[in-house]
Design an enzyme around this catalytic site. Structure first.
Site, mmCIF file in Angstrom:
data_model
loop_
_atom_site.group_PDB
_atom_site.id
_atom_site.type_symbol
_atom_site.label_atom_id
_atom_site.label_comp_id
_atom_site.label_asym_id
_atom_site.label_seq_id
_atom_site.Cartn_x
_atom_site.Cartn_y
_atom_site.Cartn_z
ATOM 1 N N HIS A 196 0.864 -1.180 0.000
ATOM 2 C CA HIS A 196 0.000 0.000 0.000
ATOM 3 C C HIS A 196 0.900 1.230 0.000
ATOM 4 C CE1 HIS A 196 0.968 0.933 4.162
ATOM 5 N NE2 HIS A 196 0.642 -0.299 4.506
ATOM 6 N N ASP A 327 -1.160 -19.812 12.983
ATOM 7 C CA ASP A 327 0.066 -20.330 13.573
ATOM 8 C C ASP A 327 0.194 -19.878 15.026
ATOM 9 O OD1 ASP A 327 2.961 -20.649 14.205
ATOM 10 O OD2 ASP A 327 3.082 -21.214 12.095
ATOM 11 N N SER A 342 2.583 -4.741 6.972
ATOM 12 C CA SER A 342 2.355 -4.551 5.541
ATOM 13 C C SER A 342 3.605 -4.849 4.725
ATOM 14 C CB SER A 342 1.912 -3.110 5.256
ATOM 15 O OG SER A 342 0.751 -2.810 5.958
#
Length: 381
Positions: A196, A327, A342
């Site tokens: 992004h 996990d 990110s």
């Protein structure tokens, strides 16, 4: 390129960002793999998927495919983004030397505008802007403004606030820095990160950039995410020439892109992080079900299991994948996805399928991802 803050260390706290939402690290208490056991589960799947075989511990290609090969990364980098001029955050009243309140910039400039010149003199920093306003503030000044892809000129009369001191009644910001996660590296030294864009934390506007520099970075702490309160990371960037990795050429809504400085630096990076090439999947190949996210959370590469719950080709470009962390190691360290994750690469069936882009505020185990082939289109352009 004019770099401010060279040879100085800064501590960076990542909170979602408008600025960087892109660091992904966990503390050193995670499980470490030995060098003999470094081959991750998704790497083993990749070897089967592309027909590689092991001979004396070395991976040998058994066939050639038409899919592009990239090096999934997942390690942290320092980002220094130079804006195109000085960004206006907003306007406000100021008290003049006459004791009255003035708002000289009201309805003349907007949040998200960039001041690129004062009286036809290029402007690149807040300090320079303040100097020029104080120098020419006894008369009307002409600001060159970059707005929505066009340059306009605005006349403003600064207000005198003291002896040889003038103000325009604006809140402004210049260059941005932070720590992010590199998604992948190509063999010729191009990279993609974040998934992004880097936006202003106040206005939410994508920062208009003239480029920037990629540095080595160290992350030393993490705040776990909680319902309604996404986690955050703490880190440090060394602004030294010897720590420069490459350049930032593009800040886009689907990530930042650039290249490593030299071919030998690319090779050093591949060797340092033990990167291995994998195929990049087309988004049509992605399946719901088990996948992995790769990160250097313990100082070494580790693949953490996630579940791809939804694939939406019609969503916004960086929200095409909905994933859930399953996990237990990752849940124990971060409570799921933290702001700053990110850019973390997502792998499935031995291929790079995307990168993490967002976390659900009310459920830190859930997040969005971008398709890898969308990022590759930007890399190739």
């Amino acid at each position: 390129m004019n770099r401010k803050l060279i040879y100085r260390r800064i501590l960076v706290l990542f909170l979602a960002v408008g600025i960087i939402s892109s660091v992904y690290v966990m503390d050193r208490y995670g499980i470490k793999e030995t060098s003999e056991n470094r081959q991750t589960e998704s790497t083993r799947e990749n070897n089967r998927a592309v027909g590689r075989t092991a001979e004396n511990g070395n991976i040998v290609s058994a066939n050639i495919t038409d899919e592009p090969l990239v090096y999934p990364c997942g390690f942290q980098v320092g980002i220094y983004l130079e804006t195109n001029g000085v960004m206006i955050i907003g306007t406000d009243e100021i008290e003049g030397q006459d004791g009255l309140n003035h708002n000289p910039a009201l309805n003349k400039v907007k949040a998200g505008d960039y001041i690129t010149k004062v009286n036809d003199i290029d402007v690149s920093s807040k300090n320079q802007l303040m100097f020029l306003v104080n120098k020419y503030g006894n008369e009307d000044i002409i600001l060159t403004i970059y707005r929505n892809g066009k340059y306009i000129q605005v006349r403003i009369k600064p207000v005198q606030t003291g002896e040889k001191q003038y103000k325009m009644g604006m809140w402004v910001r210049d260059d941005t820095q932070g720590i992010g996660t590199m998604t992948y590296l190509t063999g010729d030294g191009n990279y993609a990160a974040l998934g992004h864009g880097i936006s202003d934390i106040d206005t939410g506007e994508l920062l208009d950039s003239e480029g920037g520099i990629l540095y080595q970075a160290n992350v030393w702490g993490i705040k776990k995410g909680e319902a309604g309160s996404p986690g955050a990371l703490y880190g440090m960037i060394s602004y030294e020439d010897s720590k420069i990795l490459g350049n930032i050429s593009e800040n886009t809504s689907i990530g930042i892109y650039g290249s490593v400085n030299k071919q030998d630096e690319t090779e050093k990076m591949i060797e340092k992080y033990h990167l291995e090439p994998v195929e990049m999947a087309r988004h049509q190949e992605i399946e719901t079900g088990k996948a992995y996210i790769r990160s250097f959370v313990s100082g070494e590469a580790c693949d953490y299991e996630v579940e791809i719950q939804k694939i939406n080709e019609n969503s916004s470009k960086n929200k095409g994948i909905v994933l859930k962390v399953t996990d237990e190691r990752l849940l124990g360290l971060t409570n799921g996805i933290v702001q700053g994750m990110s850019g973390t690469p997502i792998l499935q069936n031995g291929k790079l399928i995307g990168a993490v882009t967002h976390v659900f505020v009310n459920d830190s185990t859930m997040g969005y991802g971008i398709f890898a082939d969308i990022m590759m289109e930007e890399t190739q352009s």
